[in-house]
Write an enzyme that holds these catalytic residues in place. Structure first.
Site, PDB file in Angstrom:
ATOM      1  NE  ARG A 277       5.172 -25.297 -12.841  1.00 31.25           N
ATOM      2  CZ  ARG A 277       4.502 -24.156 -12.712  1.00 31.25           C
ATOM      3  NH1 ARG A 277       5.070 -23.129 -12.106  1.00 31.25           N
ATOM      4  NH2 ARG A 277       3.265 -24.039 -13.159  1.00 31.25           N
ATOM      5  NE  ARG A 391       5.596 -21.651 -18.948  1.00 35.14           N
ATOM      6  CZ  ARG A 391       4.724 -21.684 -17.943  1.00 35.14           C
ATOM      7  NH1 ARG A 391       3.551 -21.073 -18.065  1.00 35.14           N
ATOM      8  NH2 ARG A 391       5.014 -22.306 -16.819  1.00 35.14           N
TER       9      ARG A 391
END
Length: 424
Positions: A277, A391
């Protein structure tokens, strides 16, 4: 934005459908605003009709040599009242538009019931998570041991939740981006676009980030109210804003690589370790603009386009359909793709593929001309990550790690790395 005509026709049904996503519609507030708007509109129409009749009567009175002063006074009074009504109607309409702009989209009928991500329904699974014969490292430790992932340097330069990549890892991220763009343009039929990374408030309103999610955005200081994009979905979808596309132009498929900037408001304490994040990350975004009859089928194909990336990279994943309570603000239906992360022994979201139906198009005035009617109608819009590059990098590092701390390069990426088979 929801269709006001639908809300006027069956407000209770709209409230029921919004309740599926945990949103309580203030039906009284809407009904009161709509009643006020309707009363003003009716009075306006009546006065306009009376003014038109008075104009005809003035002509007749003149021809008959009658005194027209009383008629002129009445017309002037009606004009003053009409000006007052126009101002009041504008104010009520602004309040009504603001009310409507804060309502989320209606879930599709086949969206499962549920309150949170725990209620999402798995619809597809691919690959088997690898069984490691050594202690699994997470991407943070892998990157640090390679000397190619530096969070401390990023913190000195900027602050928390930023990353510095270097050497082969930086090249691997670039390879992932190029691989995704090539796959989507050559095999899936998307047109690559390059767009601004700064957008105006109208663009963010069009795709649904404003006004609801203002705190999640980075606004640029200065006289011009520009914002850093939270996703390429915003500028790319807004290419259709205030446009009327010809039927032969559809479907429109765009792919775009861009950085994304998010303040992550409300996420304090979540995923503080590593790159999961970040305030700045990269994505390859897929956007489709479709005639309404085709949007449900288009969502299934868009989902497959994103899934193909994971399969080519040999990354185990699962696909879930989001329940009503977990749907994003603008989405009518969403599939989340979740990639397996060995260090967490769980699946984590790497792409969301959503059908917004006409929700965004109504806010953007994005239309197509229906050849059957010859009239402009609202488009349907869809988008999905194909994929989130950071990611994906994490997933490649962790799933393809070796006992010595090196990373095996998936065969699909090797041509983009000069044939390199391992990062060490």
């Amino acid at each position: 934005m929801l269709d006001p005509k639908l809300m006027r026709a069956d407000l209770a049904a709209v409230a029921d459908r919004l309740q599926q996503r945990g949103f309580s519609l203030d039906t009284d507030a809407f009904a009161n605003l709509e009643a006020e708007r309707k009363a003003l509109q009716v009075e306006t129409e009546q006065l306009q009709a009376r003014r038109n009749a008075s104009a005809r009567n003035i002509g007749k009175a003149k021809a008959a040599g009658e005194d027209i002063a009383p008629l002129l006074a009445a017309v002037e009074a009606d004009k003053a009242r009409l000006d007052q009504l126009a101002s009041q109607l504008q104010q009520v309409q602004q309040r009504l538009d603001d009310f409507l702009s804060r309502l989320p989209n209606l879930p599709d009928p086949d969206v499962p019931d549920g309150q949170s991500e725990a209620d999402n329904r798995e619809v597809h699974r691919w690959g088997t998570p690898r069984r490691f014969e050594f202690a699994v490292r997470d991407h943070v430790d892998l990157g640090a041991e390679l000397g190619q992932l530096d969070f401390e340097a990023a913190a000195r330069i900027t602050g928390a939740r930023f990353t510095v990549l270097s050497g082969p890892l930086a090249r691997l991220q670039r390879a992932l981006t190029q691989f995704m763009l090539d796959l989507h343009t050559t095999e899936h039929g998307y047109r690559e676009v390059y767009v601004p990374y700064l957008v105006n408030a109208q663009s963010l309103f069009g795709t649904g980030q404003l006004p609801k999610f203002a705190e999640d955005l980075f606004r640029i200081a200065g006289e011009t109210p520009w914002y850093l994009i939270p996703t390429a979905e915003v500028p790319v979808t807004n290419l259709a804003r205030d446009q009327i596309l010809a039927a032969e132009q559809l479907p429109v498929r765009y792919v775009c690589h861009s950085p994304c900037f998010r303040s992550e408001a409300g996420s304090h304490g979540r995923d503080t370790r590593g790159m999961i994040r970040q305030h700045q990350f990269e994505k390859v975004e897929l956007v489709q603009l479709i005639e309404p009859a085709q949007s449900a089928t288009a969502l299934e194909s868009l989902r497959r386009h994103a899934e193909t990336v994971l399969e080519r990279l040999e990354l185990p994943y699962r696909t879930v359909v989001l329940c009503g309570g977990d749907l994003g603000f603008a989405a009518a239906k969403t599939y989340d793709l979740e990639v397996w992360l060995p260090s967490q022994e769980t699946y984590r979201e790497i792409s969301s593929c959503s059908n917004f139906r006409d929700f965004q198009a109504r806010r953007m005035h994005a239309r197509w001309r229906n050849p059957d009617t010859g009239k402009p109608e609202l488009l349907h819009s869809l988008n999905g990550s194909g994929l989130a590059v950071g990611r994906t990098l994490i997933a490649v590092m962790e799933n393809h790690q070796q006992a010595d701390g090196s990373i095996a390069v998936p065969a699909a990426l090797q041509p983009y790395l000069g044939g390199c088979e391992r990062i060490a």
